[in-house]
Scaffold this motif. Structure first.
Motif, PDB file in Angstrom:
ATOM      1  N   GLU A   8      16.722   2.238   4.762  1.00  0.00           N
ATOM      2  CA  GLU A   8      15.871   1.515   3.960  1.00  0.00           C
ATOM      3  C   GLU A   8      14.737   1.842   3.817  1.00  0.00           C
ATOM      4  O   GLU A   8      13.694   2.298   4.831  1.00  0.00           O
ATOM      5  N   VAL A   9      14.003   1.495   2.709  1.00  0.00           N
ATOM      6  CA  VAL A   9      12.661   1.672   2.413  1.00  0.00           C
ATOM      7  C   VAL A   9      11.786   0.466   1.911  1.00  0.00           C
ATOM      8  O   VAL A   9      12.389  -0.119   1.102  1.00  0.00           O
ATOM      9  N   PHE A  10      10.873  -0.038   2.527  1.00  0.00           N
ATOM     10  CA  PHE A  10      10.131  -1.355   2.052  1.00  0.00           C
ATOM     11  C   PHE A  10       8.770  -0.833   1.447  1.00  0.00           C
ATOM     12  O   PHE A  10       8.120  -0.168   2.038  1.00  0.00           O
ATOM     13  N   LYS A  11       8.436  -1.627   0.587  1.00  0.00           N
ATOM     14  CA  LYS A  11       7.127  -1.762  -0.261  1.00  0.00           C
ATOM     15  C   LYS A  11       6.612  -2.787  -0.398  1.00  0.00           C
ATOM     16  O   LYS A  11       7.214  -3.757  -1.078  1.00  0.00           O
ATOM     17  N   ASP A  12       5.503  -3.179   0.435  1.00  0.00           N
ATOM     18  CA  ASP A  12       5.054  -4.619   0.423  1.00  0.00           C
ATOM     19  C   ASP A  12       5.972  -5.586   0.583  1.00  0.00           C
ATOM     20  O   ASP A  12       6.144  -6.698  -0.088  1.00  0.00           O
ATOM     21  N   GLY A  13       6.816  -5.388   1.463  1.00  0.00           N
ATOM     22  CA  GLY A  13       7.740  -6.403   2.018  1.00  0.00           C
ATOM     23  C   GLY A  13       9.066  -6.532   1.261  1.00  0.00           C
ATOM     24  O   GLY A  13      10.160  -7.258   1.455  1.00  0.00           O
ATOM     25  N   GLU A  14       9.067  -5.653   0.198  1.00  0.00           N
ATOM     26  CA  GLU A  14      10.167  -5.628  -0.946  1.00  0.00           C
ATOM     27  C   GLU A  14      11.029  -4.537  -0.763  1.00  0.00           C
ATOM     28  O   GLU A  14      10.552  -3.241  -0.667  1.00  0.00           O
ATOM     29  N   HIS A  41       4.357   2.669   8.095  1.00  0.00           N
ATOM     30  CA  HIS A  41       3.725   3.762   7.313  1.00  0.00           C
ATOM     31  C   HIS A  41       2.182   3.489   6.955  1.00  0.00           C
ATOM     32  O   HIS A  41       1.435   4.449   6.551  1.00  0.00           O
ATOM     33  N   GLY A  42       1.753   2.259   6.758  1.00  0.00           N
ATOM     34  CA  GLY A  42       0.741   1.805   6.185  1.00  0.00           C
ATOM     35  C   GLY A  42       0.713   1.832   4.585  1.00  0.00           C
ATOM     36  O   GLY A  42       1.965   2.298   4.336  1.00  0.00           O
ATOM     37  N   PHE A  43      -0.366   1.523   4.102  1.00  0.00           N
ATOM     38  CA  PHE A  43      -0.299   1.337   2.674  1.00  0.00           C
ATOM     39  C   PHE A  43       0.718   0.554   1.873  1.00  0.00           C
ATOM     40  O   PHE A  43       1.226   0.881   0.965  1.00  0.00           O
TER      41      PHE A  43
END
Length: 323
Positions: free
Chosen positions: A285-291, A240-242
């Motif tokens: 699942e949702v990832f943010k900056d790989g986490e 999704h970017g960001f």
């Protein structure tokens, strides 16, 4: 006719005519003329200080008009500065605050001009200070407008980025409530259905019949649509970017291809039970900056407060997961 003047001659005991020499007459005439000229000059000099010539009156009117124009200019600058200050206040207190940008310091907005005297050319004339100050205020106003214009350009870019961000982040539930059998398991420690061991479950399980539509939760690009990741079976990953990525696992089949651009709400696949799965369901699942992070925080896009509250309660139960 000139009067004849006489004098008494004591020797002859008689009156005699006074005869004026030409030199004396010339002397008196010269003195008279010089005195008259001096008097005329002094009179003119004195009168010139009190009596204006047409040219002087014209110049005086032009000077008064110039003073009036500069006063009007300063009044207009006062109005412009007041309007600009209002925009600057909203810029710092609302726009830049909303988009998490640092406010612009007042000294930067009202900075003068260093170095050489830019207004030296106005010195030495009547009303020099008025002209110099007006030009100085105008220069500072123009600079402040340039600073504010650049700030608004930055805000416009931040707004465009913010809009893209809001469209991109995963903000809806990937399966419609009407299609759900139940919300089987949430994010956190759960019992593994195969080993019966308590372990951390990094996603949310949505139980639904095989073939139930699955939707993209935000705008993005499909990075993977395969079954080569251990345990996930057929799954899709959307960038999704960001720093955000979403994962949809145990699919029956795909409706997208790798590198395909999708929008929030697009149909991307169908619920299945491929991979390490006990029954048909979607593992999300949702990832943010790989986490990996808790997806429960990203359903504000299509759930009412009541629906979200119910989902939150179900997701918090420590039960058995389906994968």
């Amino acid at each position: 006719m000139a009067k004849v003047k006489y004098y008494y001659d004591a020797e002859t005991l008689s009156y005699r005519k006074i005869k004026r020499k030409k030199r004396t007459t010339f002397k008196y005439a010269t003195v008279f003329l010089l005195a008259a000229a001096l008097f005329g000059f002094l009179s003119f000099a004195i009168a010139s200080n009190y009596i204006e010539s047409p040219k002087e009156r014209q110049l005086a009117r032009e000077l008064q008009n110039m003073q009036l124009q500069y006063e009007l200019l300063n009044k207009r600058m006062d109005d412009a500065i007041a309007a600009l200050e209002n925009v600057e206040e909203r810029d710092n207190a609302i726009y830049r605050l909303y988009f998490e940008a640092n406010p612009i310091p007042e000294e930067q907005r009202r900075a003068g001009f260093g170095g050489i005297n830019r207004y030296k050319k106005f010195e030495g004339f009547d009303n020099s200070q008025l002209i110099s100050e007006s030009n100085k205020r105008l220069d500072i106003l123009e600079k402040a407008i340039v600073v504010q214009s650049k700030s608004l350009d930055e805000i416009a870019k931040l707004a465009a980025d913010k809009e893209k961000f809001l469209e991109a982040i995963p903000a809806i539930q990937p399966v419609n409530n009407v299609d759900l059998t139940r919300m089987a398991s949430g994010y956190g420690y759960r019992t593994d259905p195969f080993t019966k061991i308590r372990k951390f479950h990094f996603g949310m399980d949505f139980t639904a019949p095989r073939g139930t539509p699955i939707y993209a939760t935000g705008n993005g690009i499909v990075k993977r649509a395969d079954n080569s990741s251990t345990g996930y079976g057929k799954h899709i990953r959307i960038d999704h970017g960001f720093g955000y990525m979403s994962l949809y696992a145990h699919l029956y089949k795909y409706n997208v291809k790798v590198n395909q651009r999708v929008k929030r709400g697009d149909l991307i696949g169908f619920v299945g039970s491929t991979g390490r799965s006990e029954a048909p369901h979607l593992h999300y699942e949702v990832f943010k900056d790989g986490e990996r992070i808790n997806p429960i925080n990203f359903y504000y896009g299509n759930l009412s407060p009541q629906e979200f509250d119910i989902l939150l309660k179900k997701a918090s139960l420590e039960n058995q997961s389906l994968d």
